[in-house]
Design a protein around this motif. Structure first.
Motif, PDB file in Angstrom:
ATOM      1  N   TRP A 364      75.560   0.180  42.345  1.00 37.50           N
ATOM      2  CA  TRP A 364      76.562   1.068  42.936  1.00 37.50           C
ATOM      3  C   TRP A 364      76.065   2.517  42.921  1.00 37.50           C
ATOM      4  O   TRP A 364      76.155   3.246  43.914  1.00 37.50           O
ATOM      5  CB  TRP A 364      77.857   0.920  42.127  1.00 37.50           C
ATOM      6  CG  TRP A 364      79.050   1.626  42.676  1.00 37.50           C
ATOM      7  CD1 TRP A 364      79.113   2.426  43.779  1.00 37.50           C
ATOM      8  CD2 TRP A 364      80.373   1.599  42.130  1.00 37.50           C
ATOM      9  NE1 TRP A 364      80.393   2.895  43.949  1.00 37.50           N
ATOM     10  CE2 TRP A 364      81.176   2.407  42.943  1.00 37.50           C
ATOM     11  CE3 TRP A 364      80.946   0.973  41.014  1.00 37.50           C
ATOM     12  CZ2 TRP A 364      82.529   2.618  42.692  1.00 37.50           C
ATOM     13  CZ3 TRP A 364      82.296   1.183  40.770  1.00 37.50           C
ATOM     14  CH2 TRP A 364      83.079   1.987  41.597  1.00 37.50           C
ATOM     15  N   ALA A 365      75.503   2.938  41.778  1.00 38.97           N
ATOM     16  CA  ALA A 365      75.027   4.317  41.652  1.00 38.97           C
ATOM     17  C   ALA A 365      73.884   4.594  42.625  1.00 38.97           C
ATOM     18  O   ALA A 365      73.853   5.625  43.286  1.00 38.97           O
ATOM     19  CB  ALA A 365      74.583   4.591  40.217  1.00 38.97           C
ATOM     20  N   ILE A 366      72.962   3.645  42.719  1.00 37.02           N
ATOM     21  CA  ILE A 366      71.811   3.858  43.604  1.00 37.02           C
ATOM     22  C   ILE A 366      72.276   3.911  45.056  1.00 37.02           C
ATOM     23  O   ILE A 366      71.846   4.751  45.834  1.00 37.02           O
ATOM     24  CB  ILE A 366      70.750   2.750  43.407  1.00 37.02           C
ATOM     25  CG1 ILE A 366      70.104   2.908  42.032  1.00 37.02           C
ATOM     26  CG2 ILE A 366      69.697   2.786  44.494  1.00 37.02           C
ATOM     27  CD1 ILE A 366      69.266   1.731  41.593  1.00 37.02           C
ATOM     28  N   TYR A 367      73.224   3.037  45.370  1.00 39.93           N
ATOM     29  CA  TYR A 367      73.771   3.046  46.722  1.00 39.93           C
ATOM     30  C   TYR A 367      74.426   4.393  47.011  1.00 39.93           C
ATOM     31  O   TYR A 367      74.342   4.944  48.104  1.00 39.93           O
ATOM     32  CB  TYR A 367      74.793   1.914  46.861  1.00 39.93           C
ATOM     33  CG  TYR A 367      75.604   1.981  48.128  1.00 39.93           C
ATOM     34  CD1 TYR A 367      75.059   1.558  49.336  1.00 39.93           C
ATOM     35  CD2 TYR A 367      76.901   2.483  48.122  1.00 39.93           C
ATOM     36  CE1 TYR A 367      75.785   1.639  50.507  1.00 39.93           C
ATOM     37  CE2 TYR A 367      77.641   2.571  49.286  1.00 39.93           C
ATOM     38  CZ  TYR A 367      77.078   2.152  50.477  1.00 39.93           C
ATOM     39  OH  TYR A 367      77.794   2.249  51.633  1.00 39.93           O
ATOM     40  N   ASN A 368      75.078   4.921  46.016  1.00 37.44           N
ATOM     41  CA  ASN A 368      75.868   6.139  46.188  1.00 37.44           C
ATOM     42  C   ASN A 368      75.036   7.414  46.123  1.00 37.44           C
ATOM     43  O   ASN A 368      75.465   8.461  46.580  1.00 37.44           O
ATOM     44  CB  ASN A 368      76.935   6.189  45.093  1.00 37.44           C
ATOM     45  CG  ASN A 368      78.275   6.550  45.652  1.00 37.44           C
ATOM     46  OD1 ASN A 368      78.533   6.306  46.827  1.00 37.44           O
ATOM     47  ND2 ASN A 368      79.110   7.143  44.839  1.00 37.44           N
ATOM     48  N   TYR A 369      73.864   7.315  45.507  1.00 37.27           N
ATOM     49  CA  TYR A 369      73.022   8.506  45.400  1.00 37.27           C
ATOM     50  C   TYR A 369      72.319   8.727  46.731  1.00 37.27           C
ATOM     51  O   TYR A 369      71.592   7.879  47.208  1.00 37.27           O
ATOM     52  CB  TYR A 369      71.995   8.339  44.274  1.00 37.27           C
ATOM     53  CG  TYR A 369      70.898   9.371  44.295  1.00 37.27           C
ATOM     54  CD1 TYR A 369      71.196  10.722  44.087  1.00 37.27           C
ATOM     55  CD2 TYR A 369      69.581   9.036  44.560  1.00 37.27           C
ATOM     56  CE1 TYR A 369      70.205  11.686  44.132  1.00 37.27           C
ATOM     57  CE2 TYR A 369      68.578   9.987  44.598  1.00 37.27           C
ATOM     58  CZ  TYR A 369      68.898  11.309  44.386  1.00 37.27           C
ATOM     59  OH  TYR A 369      67.916  12.258  44.446  1.00 37.27           O
ATOM     60  N   LYS A 370      72.570   9.886  47.332  1.00 33.04           N
ATOM     61  CA  LYS A 370      72.008  10.163  48.643  1.00 33.04           C
ATOM     62  C   LYS A 370      71.116  11.387  48.579  1.00 33.04           C
ATOM     63  O   LYS A 370      71.516  12.420  48.054  1.00 33.04           O
ATOM     64  CB  LYS A 370      73.146  10.409  49.653  1.00 33.04           C
ATOM     65  CG  LYS A 370      74.096   9.218  49.809  1.00 33.04           C
ATOM     66  CD  LYS A 370      73.886   8.555  51.141  1.00 33.04           C
ATOM     67  CE  LYS A 370      74.387   7.130  51.239  1.00 33.04           C
ATOM     68  NZ  LYS A 370      75.570   6.749  50.507  1.00 33.04           N
TER      69      LYS A 370
END
Ligand SMILES: Nc1ncnc2c1ncn2[C@@H]1O[C@H](COP(=O)(O)OP(=O)(O)OP(=O)(O)O)[C@@H](O)[C@H]1O
Ligand SMILES: [Mg+2]
Lengths: 373, 245
Positions: A364-370
């Protein structure tokens, strides 16, 4: 790999230069481990008890001697009636009254049901209430004995066999420090992991340095590993300090189970917790926001962890919620491996669940980190 | 002429607010392109889109031949960026910052060593190498920041108000660094509020309320508005702005 090397070198330099952070990481946990288990020591001895035995039977005598043998109680007096006993409480000579009514033995055997009366002194509520809890446990224990005898006598079983599983069975001396220290250590490692990781990244957002990173061809996973690895290492170090430096040396808690298993679990657990920190950092824009969000989760996790409150005593909905708090599992595993010597097969489901937490939180965090907003 | 930046109706919206509205322009290889506009005109917003830090709401652009939607990471290898807010690590030394960013851009150990020695020499920072960047005066920070942004020899460097708040002498030195970079083949895209600096640019675009209102060489712009200084050009154009604080 080379990029990661530069990232890690930078991160460690910054951490070791941060004069405010270092004590937070290494001194505060030690202090807390020294103080908290003392403060959270709920054990109370020398509870004054007044016993009103109306039955004067062998059974009531057996119960009384069992109570006195537990070591928690001091007999204030034998009273002949409840009113006399009440005087004791009123004059603060006693914390607790136990009344064994007439017909105790007979009713227990015939109907297998008997009520006992207990009154606590509300002035010293904590002491008396704890006394009540201990007493309850002793009576429950005793009751099981009675039933067992009775069942054997009658040769048939009308009763559901009630198994009394004391939550302290792997801590036979009922030493609360043995119980609390592993739990508090688990908690500290969690807080350090989640807070430090979240705050560190959000600080880069606040200062604007993350822009300078995002404008380079760095890969997302490199940046994230560069943040996770240092705090993972620190988590392991703090845990080791707490487990051996404080747990073992100060409290004499030598882990019974496999250290390899414990550290394997810790490794996965830290990844999950750091994933939470990472996730918080993707939502927070300022350190203050990150603190608030982290605090919110920590409060829930701590309350739901069963560290300061008993999970058994929670209502159904709260009990279900404890299943969503990673710290619950880690505290359980800590106690199982350190105090009970549990093996991998005992904690297999805990392991799988934690892997699940680690994968989903980090995913989730990696997906959310932009890199691009 | 070689086009290194090409934009077509590039737009950025924040909710209902249009921060950059259909901006279209080209920047050619080797030029110094001045990006002017009042506070809040949308300069930083536009620049962040070009650097791949912010996704446009609509429109297209290519940077160094790469598409900003599909090849953002390729673009990042070919550009340098110096943000409006100082963003080197203040708790790392001068040398550590140089090494870190050089390393991230994939410079080899030998390159890192050569580059950092050369850079420190040019900036005359020999005695400051081991100092924390946070303790340096602003002018030095800015010069260091610029040097770090071009360490990996990008095709284009984006400078967002690089000389904001810096004294005139240091500003001159800063522009010497810019010219040096241009000589080595780097295209410079720069925003500024100083009109004397605008005169140093080959071409200038003027942004007003998110739109590009004028684009030409300083000389032609002055001629067009029949004025003698860039100050007056700016005033003529920015006068009608609603956003300016
Ligand atoms: N993330 C954002 N969300 C909402 N509005 C924004 C955001 N970023 C910028 N803006 C708005 O867009 C407008 C343009 O901002 P921008 O920073 O691009 O201006 P600028 O030309 O760089 O100004 P300055 O000279 O002050 O640096 C401003 O009104 C600003 O408030
Ligand atoms: Mg700006």
């Amino acid at each position: 790999m080379r990029t990661l090397k530069f990232l890690l070198r930078k991160e460690f330099k910054q951490i070791f230069r941060n004069k405010a952070l270092l004590p937070m990481l290494f001194v505060v946990p030690i202090m807390q481990l020294l103080i908290l288990p003392l403060a959270a020591d709920y054990e109370v001895k020398n509870i004054n008890i007044t016993i009103v035995d109306q039955d004067h039977s062998a059974y009531s005598q057996k119960l009384i001697s069992k109570i006195m043998a537990s070591g928690y109680f001091r007999l204030a007096s034998y009273a002949t009636g409840f009113n006399d006993a009440f005087d004791d409480v009123e004059n603060d000579r006693s914390d607790l009254i136990l009344e064994i009514p007439q017909g105790f033995e007979r009713n227990l055997i015939r109907e297998n049901e008997q009520q006992l009366y207990m009154a606590v002194n509300a002035i010293n509520g904590v002491k008396a209430n704890l006394g009540g809890t201990y007493l309850n446990r002793i009576i429950a224990d005793y009751n099981a004995d009675v039933r067992l005898e009775w069942v054997q006598m009658s040769k048939f079983n009308r009763l559901p066999t009630i198994e009394i599983v004391s939550s302290n069975w792997f801590n036979p001396t009922m030493n609360y420090r043995f119980y609390m220290v592993p739990g508090i250590l688990a908690l500290l490692v969690t807080m350090i992991g989640a807070y430090m990781c979240a705050l560190n990244i959000v600080k880069e957002k606040e200062k604007g340095t993350i822009e300078q990173i995002n404008v380079t061809p760095i890969k997302k996973y490199q940046f994230i590993l560069g943040k996770l690895i240092p705090f993972w290492v620190i988590g392991i170090v703090v845990f080791t300090m707490g487990l051996f430096g404080i747990g073992w040396l100060v409290y004499g808690i030598a882990p019974i189970g496999s250290l390899l298993l414990l550290y394997a679990y810790l490794s996965v657990y830290l990844i999950a917790v750091l994933g939470l920190g990472l996730l918080i950092s993707t939502y927070a824009e300022t350190q203050q926001q990150a603190m608030s969000i982290a605090f919110f989760f920590m409060m829930i996790f701590i309350l739901m962890s069963g560290l300061f409150t008993s999970i058994d005593g929670m209502p159904e909905w709260a009990y279900i919620m404890t299943k969503f708090s990673p710290i619950t599992y880690f505290i359980e595993v800590m106690r199982m491996i350190v105090l009970k010597g549990s093996a991998f097969s005992d904690i297999k489901s805990h392991f799988l669940i934690m892997v699940g937490f680690a994968v989903s939180l980090n995913g989730w965090a990696i997906y959310n980190y932009k890199k691009t907003s | 002429m070689d086009t290194v930046i090409h934009t077509n109706k590039l737009t950025k919206r924040f909710g209902d607010f249009i921060a950059a509205n259909e901006i279209t322009f080209d920047v050619y290889r080797g030029e110094i392109f001045g990006f002017l506009g009042a506070n809040g005109a949308g300069k930083t917003t536009a620049m962040r889109m070009l650097c791949g830090l912010s996704t446009p709401s609509s429109g297209t652009a290519t940077i160094a031949g790469f598409d900003i939607y599909k090849q953002a990471e390729e673009i990042k290898k070919n550009i340098g960026y110096m943000s409006q807010k100082f963003s080197l690590y203040e708790d790392l030394t001068v040398l550590e910052n140089i090494r870190f960013f050089g390393g991230i851009y994939g410079l080899s150990d030998r390159q890192l060593k050569e580059k950092s020695e050369q850079l420190i020499e040019t900036l005359g920072m020999k005695s400051e190498v081991k100092k924390m960047v946070g303790s340096l005066p602003l002018g030095w920070k800015q010069k260091l920041s610029f040097s770090v942004a071009i360490l990996h020899e990008p095709k284009i460097v984006f400078l967002d108000e690089p000389t904001g708040g810096v004294d005139p002498v240091t500003r001159r030195q800063f522009w010497d660094l810019i010219y040096e970079a241009v000589d080595s083949g780097i295209t410079v895209f720069v925003t500024t509020h100083y009109m004397d600096e605008a005169e140093y640019c080959n071409r200038i675009s003027m942004m007003v309320d998110g739109e590009i209102k004028a684009l030409d060489t300083p000389a032609k712009l002055k001629q067009q508005y029949s004025v003698t200084s860039m100050d007056e050009v700016f005033y003529e154009l920015a006068r009608g702005a609603k956003r300016s604080e």
